[in-house]
Design an enzyme around this catalytic site. Sequence first.
Site, PDB file in Angstrom:
ATOM      1  CD  GLU A 122      13.647   0.067   9.041  1.00  0.00           C
ATOM      2  OE1 GLU A 122      14.164   1.030   9.639  1.00  0.00           O
ATOM      3  OE2 GLU A 122      14.197  -1.040   8.951  1.00  0.00           O
TER       4      GLU A 122
ATOM      5  CD  GLU B  54      10.921  12.222  11.524  1.00  0.00           C
ATOM      6  OE1 GLU B  54       9.786  11.789  11.782  1.00  0.00           O
ATOM      7  OE2 GLU B  54      11.762  11.581  10.880  1.00  0.00           O
TER       8      GLU B  54
ATOM      9  CB  CYS C 195      13.699   8.447   8.282  1.00  0.00           C
ATOM     10  SG  CYS C 195      14.448   7.471   6.981  1.00  0.00           S
TER      11      CYS C 195
ATOM     12  CE  LYS D 193      -1.763   2.900   2.622  1.00  0.00           C
ATOM     13  NZ  LYS D 193      -1.665   4.177   1.873  1.00  0.00           N
TER      14      LYS D 193
HETATM   15  P1  NAD Z   1       2.755   8.217   7.956  1.00  0.00           P
HETATM   16  O1  NAD Z   1       3.029   7.327   9.090  1.00  0.00           O
HETATM   17  O2  NAD Z   1       1.762   9.290   8.095  1.00  0.00           O
HETATM   18  O3  NAD Z   1       2.289   7.382   6.673  1.00  0.00           O
HETATM   19  C1  NAD Z   1       3.037   6.301   6.182  1.00  0.00           C
HETATM   20  C2  NAD Z   1       2.111   5.293   5.550  1.00  0.00           C
HETATM   21  O4  NAD Z   1       1.232   4.780   6.549  1.00  0.00           O
HETATM   22  C3  NAD Z   1       1.223   5.844   4.444  1.00  0.00           C
HETATM   23  O5  NAD Z   1       1.130   4.893   3.409  1.00  0.00           O
HETATM   24  C4  NAD Z   1      -0.123   6.008   5.134  1.00  0.00           C
HETATM   25  O6  NAD Z   1      -1.208   5.890   4.246  1.00  0.00           O
HETATM   26  C5  NAD Z   1      -0.091   4.833   6.088  1.00  0.00           C
HETATM   27  N1  NAD Z   1      -0.995   4.995   7.257  1.00  0.00           N
HETATM   28  C6  NAD Z   1      -1.382   6.127   7.870  1.00  0.00           C
HETATM   29  N2  NAD Z   1      -2.224   5.842   8.891  1.00  0.00           N
HETATM   30  C7  NAD Z   1      -2.350   4.501   8.919  1.00  0.00           C
HETATM   31  C8  NAD Z   1      -3.070   3.596   9.745  1.00  0.00           C
HETATM   32  N3  NAD Z   1      -3.832   4.031  10.743  1.00  0.00           N
HETATM   33  N4  NAD Z   1      -2.956   2.271   9.506  1.00  0.00           N
HETATM   34  C9  NAD Z   1      -2.186   1.811   8.507  1.00  0.00           C
HETATM   35  N5  NAD Z   1      -1.480   2.620   7.679  1.00  0.00           N
HETATM   36  C10 NAD Z   1      -1.566   3.952   7.888  1.00  0.00           C
HETATM   37  O7  NAD Z   1       4.178   8.767   7.548  1.00  0.00           O
HETATM   38  P2  NAD Z   1       4.526   9.822   6.452  1.00  0.00           P
HETATM   39  O8  NAD Z   1       4.197  11.151   6.983  1.00  0.00           O
HETATM   40  O9  NAD Z   1       3.952   9.395   5.144  1.00  0.00           O
HETATM   41  O10 NAD Z   1       6.110   9.624   6.322  1.00  0.00           O
HETATM   42  C11 NAD Z   1       7.017  10.315   7.070  1.00  0.00           C
HETATM   43  C12 NAD Z   1       7.548   9.490   8.207  1.00  0.00           C
HETATM   44  O11 NAD Z   1       8.175   8.304   7.706  1.00  0.00           O
HETATM   45  C13 NAD Z   1       8.605  10.196   9.002  1.00  0.00           C
HETATM   46  O12 NAD Z   1       8.386  10.034  10.368  1.00  0.00           O
HETATM   47  C14 NAD Z   1       9.902   9.494   8.579  1.00  0.00           C
HETATM   48  O13 NAD Z   1      10.930   9.577   9.527  1.00  0.00           O
HETATM   49  C15 NAD Z   1       9.432   8.118   8.361  1.00  0.00           C
HETATM   50  N6  NAD Z   1      10.365   7.375   7.498  1.00  0.00           N
HETATM   51  C16 NAD Z   1      11.167   6.429   8.068  1.00  0.00           C
HETATM   52  C17 NAD Z   1      12.082   5.742   7.290  1.00  0.00           C
HETATM   53  C18 NAD Z   1      12.992   4.711   7.892  1.00  0.00           C
HETATM   54  O14 NAD Z   1      13.555   3.939   7.140  1.00  0.00           O
HETATM   55  N7  NAD Z   1      13.149   4.648   9.189  1.00  0.00           N
HETATM   56  C19 NAD Z   1      12.184   6.029   5.923  1.00  0.00           C
HETATM   57  C20 NAD Z   1      11.353   7.003   5.380  1.00  0.00           C
HETATM   58  C21 NAD Z   1      10.442   7.675   6.182  1.00  0.00           C
END
Ligand code: NAD
Length: 496
Positions: free
Chosen positions: A258, A395, A297, A184
């Site tokens: 992650e 962050e 991240c 997804k």
């Molecule tokens: P997010 O958590 O808002 O969304 C990520 C994904 O989760 C999206 O596909 C979203 O649709 C889905 N999602 C949202 N709510 C959900 C739920 N209740 N149940 C299941 N899925 C759900 O994150 P974002 O804002 O899209 O991304 C930024 C974040 O990602 C930052 O915190 C960043 O640090 C982190 N990140 C981490 C890594 C790593 O490798 N550690 C890499 C890239 C980004």
Amino acid sequence: MTTLLEMTPPTSGLAGSYINGEWHRPEDGRTLVIENPSRRTAICEIGRGGKTEIDRAVKAARAALPAWRALPASERGKLLSELGRRLEENAEDVARTLAAESGNAIKTQSRGEAMGASGVFKYYGGVAVEQKGETLPFGSGLFSYSVREPHGVVGSIIPWNSPLQLGAVKISMALATGNCIVLKPAEDAPLAVLKLAELADGLFPPGVFNVVTGTGEEAGAALVSHPDVNKVSFTGSSEVGKLIGHATAERFAKVTLELGGKSPTVVFPDAIEGDRLEHTAQHVVNAMRFARQGQSCTAGSRLFIHEEIWDRLMPRIIEKTSALKVGDALDPDADIGALVNSERYSEVRAFIAEAKAQGATFLLGDEPDDNPAGFTPSPVILSGLDNSWRIAREEVFGPVMVAIPFRNEEEVIQMANDTHYGLAAFIFTHDNSRITRLTRAIDAGWIQVNQGGGQIPGMSYGGTKQSGTGSEYSIEGALDAYTYRKSITIHVENAG
Ligand code: NAD
């Protein structure tokens, strides 16, 4: 005037769901509008899949599993390598799509991400065969050995900040190890992943690789809580990561998380001695991921500079950051593109406004406009604050770096570790004893010394503390996270 590059949306968009080797429109006909954050204009609509589409995709994955896991790992690897080859051939087209939807500049980010994702497929295509077991010396008459078994159906959820690279990692790790996947993508940036799925069309047996586009609350939550999903692999915010941890705990589904980071960059005086100043200043800027608008991240967003060298190093960092051109992500000359959406833009703006109100010193930049033509804020470097401020603890996920002076090693280790995150760290010194001490003492899943580079396939990458659990990018990470070790003990008759 610069001519912006053209992009074409994926033809599969209105379907959005790739299930059992076919494109499907959502049953209820709903759609999501995908926007270009550099221009605040709509790119296209895509299918808004939900519970029904997730259920169909999980069922398709379950049905495809027996034949897929029985295939020799080398055969699975060949298909992944082929997908890497197809992506490489179409990298420019996919990169433009990625730049348009994510805001990541084509010049510095999106082209590199498309090629990097291709490299990930090729890496896992090659190492897929490295799934060895052990034999155990239990004595004569007992033949005991272990094999790696896939968990089964994997549900993967990725964010918008590097969807192609993270999609490639999730798909490769799951499929190389004999699992089937339902992926997804994020609702803000699903188009490059849909193009990837178009490239994969017809390659894998139907049901092995499925994609469902939709929102987190609908499609994401349905995937995570689906009783027939054996493993969830999630990259995204710590907030959603916690929800996923709870949902998967209900049925003890395996989980890799992650999550976020607030990574320290620590610079000691010897790092600018002789002709090292330019290199160190450049890599501090690289580590901060200003060219990704700070939406990484691993961003080294807390900069600790030894007080003796602050006056020499900081001007060079400011100069190099100021030289980066901010613009439309499809401007071939722009180094920095746009934040992904208005919500993220407002949050970044609020962080900066709060620090300003608290009296932070702006070494570079200012509070961004409140209603810009594109979500393209310029880099901000702040000082005159300490590690306890919200902007130094949370962050920001924007082009904002806080800079704090330190006096000695002990003090900086304490400040570096004074965070609930533990994803990455960057240390600048050429003193080997100090490198050894600091790399042991700092809590982080990945520490770089004297550079601010990106992940390389083959490294085990993941975080400690609230930055997550499990590691990715390596065959070891894939084996640990996507398989379980099965022990088999055979009583051999007449073994002698
Ligand atoms: P997010 O958590 O808002 O969304 C990520 C994904 O989760 C999206 O596909 C979203 O649709 C889905 N999602 C949202 N709510 C959900 C739920 N209740 N149940 C299941 N899925 C759900 O994150 P974002 O804002 O899209 O991304 C930024 C974040 O990602 C930052 O915190 C960043 O640090 C982190 N990140 C981490 C890594 C790593 O490798 N550690 C890499 C890239 C980004």
